[in-house]
Design a protein around this motif. Structure first.
Motif, PDB file in Angstrom:
ATOM      1  N   ILE A 132       0.842  -1.199   0.000  1.00  8.45           N
ATOM      2  CA  ILE A 132       0.000   0.000   0.000  1.00  8.45           C
ATOM      3  C   ILE A 132       0.878   1.251   0.000  1.00  8.45           C
ATOM      4  CG2 ILE A 132      -1.598   1.384   1.398  1.00  8.45           C
ATOM      5  CD1 ILE A 132      -2.990  -0.869   0.068  1.00  8.45           C
ATOM      6  N   ASP A 133       0.621   2.123  -0.952  1.00 10.94           N
ATOM      7  CA  ASP A 133       1.204   3.458  -0.921  1.00 10.94           C
ATOM      8  C   ASP A 133       0.061   4.443  -1.143  1.00 10.94           C
ATOM      9  OD1 ASP A 133       0.717   3.606  -3.687  1.00 10.94           O
ATOM     10  OD2 ASP A 133       2.788   3.188  -4.219  1.00 10.94           O
ATOM     11  N   ILE A 134       0.353   5.704  -1.129  1.00  5.97           N
ATOM     12  CA  ILE A 134      -0.711   6.715  -1.177  1.00  5.97           C
ATOM     13  C   ILE A 134      -1.509   6.637  -2.477  1.00  5.97           C
ATOM     14  CG2 ILE A 134       0.690   8.626  -2.079  1.00  5.97           C
ATOM     15  CD1 ILE A 134      -1.870   8.864   0.797  1.00  5.97           C
ATOM     16  N   LYS A 135      -0.856   6.280  -3.585  1.00  6.00           N
ATOM     17  CA  LYS A 135      -1.575   6.175  -4.870  1.00  6.00           C
ATOM     18  C   LYS A 135      -2.481   4.953  -4.920  1.00  6.00           C
ATOM     19  CE  LYS A 135       1.914   8.672  -7.375  1.00  6.00           C
ATOM     20  NZ  LYS A 135       1.872   9.606  -8.332  1.00  6.00           N
ATOM     21  N   SER A 136      -1.968   3.796  -4.453  1.00  9.97           N
ATOM     22  CA  SER A 136      -2.813   2.603  -4.473  1.00  9.97           C
ATOM     23  C   SER A 136      -3.955   2.723  -3.465  1.00  9.97           C
ATOM     24  CB  SER A 136      -1.992   1.335  -4.211  1.00  9.97           C
ATOM     25  OG  SER A 136      -1.403   1.352  -2.935  1.00  9.97           O
ATOM     26  N   LEU A 137      -3.716   3.405  -2.357  1.00 17.28           N
ATOM     27  CA  LEU A 137      -4.768   3.644  -1.374  1.00 17.28           C
ATOM     28  C   LEU A 137      -5.909   4.434  -2.014  1.00 17.28           C
ATOM     29  CD1 LEU A 137      -5.202   3.374   1.834  1.00 17.28           C
ATOM     30  CD2 LEU A 137      -4.548   5.759   1.857  1.00 17.28           C
TER      31      LEU A 137
ATOM     32  N   GLY B  83     -20.063   1.174  -4.926  1.00 16.18           N
ATOM     33  CA  GLY B  83     -21.112   1.330  -3.924  1.00 16.18           C
ATOM     34  C   GLY B  83     -20.794   0.738  -2.565  1.00 16.18           C
ATOM     35  N   TRP B  84     -19.512   0.463  -2.295  1.00 14.68           N
ATOM     36  CA  TRP B  84     -19.115  -0.102  -1.012  1.00 14.68           C
ATOM     37  C   TRP B  84     -18.513   0.975  -0.116  1.00 14.68           C
ATOM     38  CZ3 TRP B  84     -20.344  -4.850   0.609  1.00 14.68           C
ATOM     39  CH2 TRP B  84     -20.745  -5.783  -0.346  1.00 14.68           C
ATOM     40  N   ALA B  85     -18.767   0.882   1.188  1.00 11.39           N
ATOM     41  CA  ALA B  85     -18.253   1.841   2.162  1.00 11.39           C
ATOM     42  C   ALA B  85     -16.776   1.584   2.441  1.00 11.39           C
ATOM     43  CB  ALA B  85     -19.041   1.731   3.473  1.00 11.39           C
ATOM     44  N   ALA B  86     -16.029   2.648   2.642  1.00 14.29           N
ATOM     45  CA  ALA B  86     -14.609   2.534   2.985  1.00 14.29           C
ATOM     46  C   ALA B  86     -14.412   1.822   4.313  1.00 14.29           C
ATOM     47  CB  ALA B  86     -13.974   3.923   3.025  1.00 14.29           C
ATOM     48  N   ASP B  87     -15.406   1.861   5.178  1.00 17.90           N
ATOM     49  CA  ASP B  87     -15.297   1.226   6.494  1.00 17.90           C
ATOM     50  C   ASP B  87     -15.190  -0.298   6.406  1.00 17.90           C
ATOM     51  OD1 ASP B  87     -15.104   1.447   9.295  1.00 17.90           O
ATOM     52  OD2 ASP B  87     -17.214   0.914   9.521  1.00 17.90           O
ATOM     53  N   ASN B  88     -15.444  -0.862   5.224  1.00 15.70           N
ATOM     54  CA  ASN B  88     -15.275  -2.302   5.030  1.00 15.70           C
ATOM     55  C   ASN B  88     -13.805  -2.698   4.962  1.00 15.70           C
ATOM     56  OD1 ASN B  88     -18.072  -3.299   4.688  1.00 15.70           O
ATOM     57  ND2 ASN B  88     -18.065  -1.910   2.946  1.00 15.70           N
ATOM     58  N   LEU B  89     -12.921  -1.721   4.820  1.00 16.85           N
ATOM     59  CA  LEU B  89     -11.507  -1.975   4.619  1.00 16.85           C
ATOM     60  C   LEU B  89     -10.683  -1.629   5.854  1.00 16.85           C
ATOM     61  CD1 LEU B  89     -11.132  -0.321   1.105  1.00 16.85           C
ATOM     62  CD2 LEU B  89     -11.371  -2.748   1.606  1.00 16.85           C
ATOM     63  N   ALA B  90      -9.606  -2.372   6.032  1.00 18.02           N
ATOM     64  CA  ALA B  90      -8.605  -2.044   7.039  1.00 18.02           C
ATOM     65  C   ALA B  90      -7.256  -2.076   6.329  1.00 18.02           C
ATOM     66  CB  ALA B  90      -8.632  -3.042   8.185  1.00 18.02           C
ATOM     67  N   PHE B  91      -6.534  -0.974   6.344  1.00 18.68           N
ATOM     68  CA  PHE B  91      -5.245  -0.888   5.660  1.00 18.68           C
ATOM     69  C   PHE B  91      -4.105  -1.013   6.653  1.00 18.68           C
ATOM     70  CE2 PHE B  91      -8.040   1.514   2.779  1.00 18.68           C
ATOM     71  CZ  PHE B  91      -7.764   0.853   1.595  1.00 18.68           C
ATOM     72  N   GLY B  92      -3.071  -1.761   6.266  1.00 23.13           N
ATOM     73  CA  GLY B  92      -1.856  -1.833   7.069  1.00 23.13           C
ATOM     74  C   GLY B  92      -1.066  -0.554   6.913  1.00 23.13           C
ATOM     75  N   SER B  93      -0.182  -0.321   7.832  1.00 28.56           N
ATOM     76  CA  SER B  93       0.637   0.894   7.770  1.00 28.56           C
ATOM     77  C   SER B  93       2.006   0.547   7.219  1.00 28.56           C
ATOM     78  CB  SER B  93       0.758   1.543   9.143  1.00 28.56           C
ATOM     79  OG  SER B  93       1.318   0.628  10.067  1.00 28.56           O
ATOM     80  N   GLY B  94       2.024   0.047   6.008  1.00 30.01           N
ATOM     81  CA  GLY B  94       3.269  -0.367   5.375  1.00 30.01           C
ATOM     82  C   GLY B  94       4.219   0.786   5.132  1.00 30.01           C
ATOM     83  N   GLY B  95       5.477   0.436   4.918  1.00 26.44           N
ATOM     84  CA  GLY B  95       6.518   1.435   4.717  1.00 26.44           C
ATOM     85  C   GLY B  95       6.320   2.288   3.481  1.00 26.44           C
ATOM     86  N   ALA B  96       5.571   1.780   2.491  1.00 24.11           N
ATOM     87  CA  ALA B  96       5.345   2.563   1.278  1.00 24.11           C
ATOM     88  C   ALA B  96       4.538   3.820   1.578  1.00 24.11           C
ATOM     89  CB  ALA B  96       4.654   1.716   0.218  1.00 24.11           C
ATOM     90  N   LEU B  97       3.822   3.824   2.698  1.00 30.42           N
ATOM     91  CA  LEU B  97       3.102   5.034   3.094  1.00 30.42           C
ATOM     92  C   LEU B  97       4.041   6.037   3.758  1.00 30.42           C
ATOM     93  CD1 LEU B  97      -0.238   3.594   4.481  1.00 30.42           C
ATOM     94  CD2 LEU B  97       0.064   5.011   2.445  1.00 30.42           C
ATOM     95  N   LEU B  98       5.229   5.586   4.121  1.00 26.53           N
ATOM     96  CA  LEU B  98       6.175   6.460   4.801  1.00 26.53           C
ATOM     97  C   LEU B  98       7.301   6.848   3.843  1.00 26.53           C
ATOM     98  CD1 LEU B  98       6.257   4.482   8.151  1.00 26.53           C
ATOM     99  CD2 LEU B  98       4.979   6.566   7.660  1.00 26.53           C
ATOM    100  N   GLN B  99       8.401   6.119   3.877  1.00 25.90           N
ATOM    101  CA  GLN B  99       9.562   6.484   3.070  1.00 25.90           C
ATOM    102  C   GLN B  99      10.079   5.323   2.250  1.00 25.90           C
ATOM    103  OE1 GLN B  99      12.091   7.593   6.286  1.00 25.90           O
ATOM    104  NE2 GLN B  99      11.208   9.619   6.492  1.00 25.90           N
ATOM    105  N   LYS B 100       9.201   4.422   1.843  1.00 24.44           N
ATOM    106  CA  LYS B 100       9.561   3.222   1.088  1.00 24.44           C
ATOM    107  C   LYS B 100      10.440   2.274   1.898  1.00 24.44           C
ATOM    108  CE  LYS B 100       7.370   4.524  -2.634  1.00 24.44           C
ATOM    109  NZ  LYS B 100       6.151   3.935  -3.049  1.00 24.44           N
ATOM    110  N   LEU B 101      10.520   2.495   3.184  1.00 21.22           N
ATOM    111  CA  LEU B 101      11.135   1.529   4.088  1.00 21.22           C
ATOM    112  C   LEU B 101      10.007   0.635   4.576  1.00 21.22           C
ATOM    113  CD1 LEU B 101      13.318   3.968   6.193  1.00 21.22           C
ATOM    114  CD2 LEU B 101      14.068   2.534   4.286  1.00 21.22           C
ATOM    115  N   HIS B 102      10.271  -0.629   4.742  1.00 26.43           N
ATOM    116  CA  HIS B 102       9.202  -1.513   5.172  1.00 26.43           C
ATOM    117  C   HIS B 102       9.728  -2.579   6.121  1.00 26.43           C
ATOM    118  CE1 HIS B 102      10.736  -4.286   2.129  1.00 26.43           C
ATOM    119  NE2 HIS B 102      10.668  -3.274   1.265  1.00 26.43           N
ATOM    120  N   ARG B 103       8.824  -3.400   6.602  1.00 29.24           N
ATOM    121  CA  ARG B 103       9.172  -4.373   7.645  1.00 29.24           C
ATOM    122  C   ARG B 103      10.259  -5.336   7.210  1.00 29.24           C
ATOM    123  NH1 ARG B 103       3.868  -6.045   5.893  1.00 29.24           N
ATOM    124  NH2 ARG B 103       4.090  -7.957   4.710  1.00 29.24           N
TER     125      ARG B 103
END
Length: 106
Positions: free
Chosen positions: A26-31, A42-62
């Motif tokens: 997950i990064d900001i564009k794919s999100l 027609g689906w609510a965003a509340d159906n989803l739970a996103f991980g806080s992967g490194g791509a959302l930060l600085q491309k560093l990841h677990r």
């Protein structure tokens, strides 16, 4: 079939015990793409739970940092159960099991 309810905006919402988890790549564009596709269908965003992967930060990841938060213990039907991840493809990703504590020396 679990059925759905409707949000105040008219989007379909699964029961609270059911969610879709997306935590890898997950990064900001794919999100944004995923949320737009959900909205268009027609689906609510509340159906989803996103991980806080490194791509959302600085491309560093677990994997590059060798650090991850994983379930190590669960209570099932009132009984404690150790949980461990031990992938055969990468022994370096084996997790700790059981109830863990964080301790400070000094």
């Amino acid at each position: 079939k679990f059925g759905t309810s409707k949000t105040s905006t008219g989007h379909k919402l699964l029961p609270p015990c059911i969610r879709v988890i997306q935590g890898d790549g997950i990064d900001i564009k794919s999100l944004e793409m995923i949320l737009n596709a959900m909205k268009a269908a027609g689906w609510a965003a509340d159906n989803l739970a996103f991980g806080s992967g490194g791509a959302l930060l600085q491309k560093l990841h677990r994997d590059t940092q060798k650090c991850a938060f994983k379930c190590s213990y669960a209570v099932v039907n009132g009984q404690g159960v150790d949980v461990v991840k031990d992938p055969i493809t990468d022994p370096g990703k084996k997790s700790k099991k059981g109830r863990l504590t964080l301790e400070c020396e000094g």
